[in-house]
Design a protein around this motif. Structure first.
Motif, PDB file in Angstrom:
ATOM      1  N   ARG A  96       8.231  12.805 -13.038  1.00 22.28           N
ATOM      2  CA  ARG A  96       7.701  13.758 -12.056  1.00 22.28           C
ATOM      3  C   ARG A  96       8.307  13.499 -10.669  1.00 22.28           C
ATOM      4  O   ARG A  96       8.775  14.422 -10.001  1.00 22.28           O
ATOM      5  CB  ARG A  96       6.178  13.630 -12.001  1.00 22.28           C
ATOM      6  CG  ARG A  96       5.493  14.708 -11.211  1.00 22.28           C
ATOM      7  CD  ARG A  96       3.965  14.575 -11.281  1.00 22.28           C
ATOM      8  NE  ARG A  96       3.465  14.586 -12.646  1.00 22.28           N
ATOM      9  CZ  ARG A  96       2.828  13.570 -13.227  1.00 22.28           C
ATOM     10  NH1 ARG A  96       2.592  12.460 -12.563  1.00 22.28           N
ATOM     11  NH2 ARG A  96       2.407  13.656 -14.461  1.00 22.28           N
ATOM     12  N   ILE A  97       8.305  12.252 -10.255  1.00 22.99           N
ATOM     13  CA  ILE A  97       8.864  11.903  -8.944  1.00 22.99           C
ATOM     14  C   ILE A  97      10.373  12.164  -8.935  1.00 22.99           C
ATOM     15  O   ILE A  97      10.907  12.706  -7.966  1.00 22.99           O
ATOM     16  CB  ILE A  97       8.542  10.439  -8.591  1.00 22.99           C
ATOM     17  CG1 ILE A  97       7.041  10.272  -8.369  1.00 22.99           C
ATOM     18  CG2 ILE A  97       9.319   9.995  -7.352  1.00 22.99           C
ATOM     19  CD1 ILE A  97       6.578   8.835  -8.275  1.00 22.99           C
TER      20      ILE A  97
ATOM     21  N   PHE B 125       0.831  -1.195   0.000  1.00 14.24           N
ATOM     22  CA  PHE B 125       0.000   0.000   0.000  1.00 14.24           C
ATOM     23  C   PHE B 125       0.872   1.254   0.000  1.00 14.24           C
ATOM     24  O   PHE B 125       0.618   2.197  -0.739  1.00 14.24           O
ATOM     25  CB  PHE B 125      -0.931  -0.014   1.219  1.00 14.24           C
ATOM     26  CG  PHE B 125      -1.828   1.182   1.302  1.00 14.24           C
ATOM     27  CD1 PHE B 125      -2.856   1.350   0.398  1.00 14.24           C
ATOM     28  CD2 PHE B 125      -1.635   2.133   2.277  1.00 14.24           C
ATOM     29  CE1 PHE B 125      -3.688   2.456   0.467  1.00 14.24           C
ATOM     30  CE2 PHE B 125      -2.458   3.239   2.360  1.00 14.24           C
ATOM     31  CZ  PHE B 125      -3.490   3.402   1.450  1.00 14.24           C
ATOM     32  N   GLY B 126       1.927   1.234   0.804  1.00 19.88           N
ATOM     33  CA  GLY B 126       2.840   2.377   0.856  1.00 19.88           C
ATOM     34  C   GLY B 126       3.510   2.618  -0.478  1.00 19.88           C
ATOM     35  O   GLY B 126       3.637   3.758  -0.927  1.00 19.88           O
ATOM     36  N   ALA B 127       3.930   1.548  -1.130  1.00 19.02           N
ATOM     37  CA  ALA B 127       4.549   1.689  -2.452  1.00 19.02           C
ATOM     38  C   ALA B 127       3.550   2.262  -3.444  1.00 19.02           C
ATOM     39  O   ALA B 127       3.901   3.111  -4.268  1.00 19.02           O
ATOM     40  CB  ALA B 127       5.065   0.338  -2.934  1.00 19.02           C
ATOM     41  N   SER B 128       2.318   1.831  -3.337  1.00 18.83           N
ATOM     42  CA  SER B 128       1.293   2.362  -4.220  1.00 18.83           C
ATOM     43  C   SER B 128       1.069   3.847  -3.975  1.00 18.83           C
ATOM     44  O   SER B 128       0.851   4.610  -4.915  1.00 18.83           O
ATOM     45  CB  SER B 128      -0.027   1.608  -4.014  1.00 18.83           C
ATOM     46  OG  SER B 128       0.141   0.261  -4.346  1.00 18.83           O
ATOM     47  N   ILE B 129       1.135   4.257  -2.726  1.00 22.74           N
ATOM     48  CA  ILE B 129       0.970   5.672  -2.410  1.00 22.74           C
ATOM     49  C   ILE B 129       2.118   6.484  -2.979  1.00 22.74           C
ATOM     50  O   ILE B 129       1.917   7.535  -3.577  1.00 22.74           O
ATOM     51  CB  ILE B 129       0.852   5.880  -0.892  1.00 22.74           C
ATOM     52  CG1 ILE B 129      -0.495   5.354  -0.393  1.00 22.74           C
ATOM     53  CG2 ILE B 129       0.991   7.353  -0.523  1.00 22.74           C
ATOM     54  CD1 ILE B 129      -0.631   5.352   1.102  1.00 22.74           C
ATOM     55  N   VAL B 130       3.341   5.984  -2.793  1.00 21.10           N
ATOM     56  CA  VAL B 130       4.504   6.713  -3.286  1.00 21.10           C
ATOM     57  C   VAL B 130       4.399   6.918  -4.783  1.00 21.10           C
ATOM     58  O   VAL B 130       4.720   7.968  -5.315  1.00 21.10           O
ATOM     59  CB  VAL B 130       5.815   5.985  -2.927  1.00 21.10           C
ATOM     60  CG1 VAL B 130       6.994   6.584  -3.664  1.00 21.10           C
ATOM     61  CG2 VAL B 130       6.060   6.064  -1.434  1.00 21.10           C
ATOM     62  N   LEU B 131       3.946   5.920  -5.476  1.00 22.68           N
ATOM     63  CA  LEU B 131       3.798   6.026  -6.920  1.00 22.68           C
ATOM     64  C   LEU B 131       2.349   6.303  -7.304  1.00 22.68           C
ATOM     65  O   LEU B 131       1.916   5.925  -8.377  1.00 22.68           O
ATOM     66  CB  LEU B 131       4.290   4.752  -7.594  1.00 22.68           C
ATOM     67  CG  LEU B 131       5.783   4.539  -7.495  1.00 22.68           C
ATOM     68  CD1 LEU B 131       6.164   3.184  -8.059  1.00 22.68           C
ATOM     69  CD2 LEU B 131       6.527   5.631  -8.220  1.00 22.68           C
ATOM     70  N   GLY B 132       1.633   6.920  -6.381  1.00 21.84           N
ATOM     71  CA  GLY B 132       0.218   7.197  -6.609  1.00 21.84           C
ATOM     72  C   GLY B 132      -0.027   7.806  -7.971  1.00 21.84           C
ATOM     73  O   GLY B 132       0.665   8.710  -8.396  1.00 21.84           O
ATOM     74  N   GLY B 133      -0.961   7.258  -8.637  1.00 27.92           N
ATOM     75  CA  GLY B 133      -1.278   7.738  -9.956  1.00 27.92           C
ATOM     76  C   GLY B 133      -0.390   7.153 -11.034  1.00 27.92           C
ATOM     77  O   GLY B 133      -0.502   7.546 -12.186  1.00 27.92           O
TER      78      GLY B 133
END
Length: 156
Positions: A50-51, A13-21
């Motif tokens: 972007r990141i 979930f955290g990885a998904s948030i970091v790469l959110g979108g």
């Protein structure tokens, strides 16, 4: 829930948030185009850029971010290929007079198995990326998560 499973789910979930979108970024009105492999690849590149710009990543860090993005995309593809359309599955659970608890349990078990199968690769990729960051960059990630909570690497 077992501690290792809980940690795995939190990491994913955290990885998904970091790469959110990552697989859902772009302008809000652009969703009608669908999510072809080409579009996912295009959005992956934009999200990584972007990141990378926001965190001022070096090439090695950018490569690790790319590996993480690839693992998340692979997990998303596996998730979607495994069980059909999520909304249709939920609709089927509530189609009758009673909630279909056994079908819901089966759905949960299938999705949990998929997360458990792909989770270690995602966790490893996220750990490799995060560990490659400088303390300042790590703090930026933590602040961004605290500030936005849902992957605010996109607009703003």
């Amino acid at each position: 829930m077992k501690p290792w499973l809980k940690k795995s789910l939190i990491a994913v979930f955290g990885a998904s948030i970091v790469l959110g979108g990552l697989t859902a970024c772009g302008s809000r009105g652009d969703h009608a185009r669908g999510w072809s492999d080409e579009r996912v690849t295009e959005m992956r590149g934009k999200a990584i850029e972007r990141i990378s710009n926001k965190l001022e990543l070096n090439e090695a860090q950018k490569q690790k971010l790319g590996v993480l993005a690839d693992e998340l995309i692979a997990q998303r593809k596996a998730w979607r290929a495994q069980g059909g359309e999520p909304r249709a599955e939920i609709k089927a659970l509530i189609a009758g007079e009673k909630f279909d608890r056994s079908a819901a349990q089966g759905l949960l078990e299938r999705k949990t198995q998929q997360v458990q199968g792909a989770g270690p690769k995602v966790i490893a990729a996220f750990g490799d990326f995060y560990d490659s960051l400088t303390p300042v960059q790590q703090q930026q990630v933590r602040e961004r998560l605290e500030k936005r909570g849902h992957g605010g690497w996109g607009r703003g």
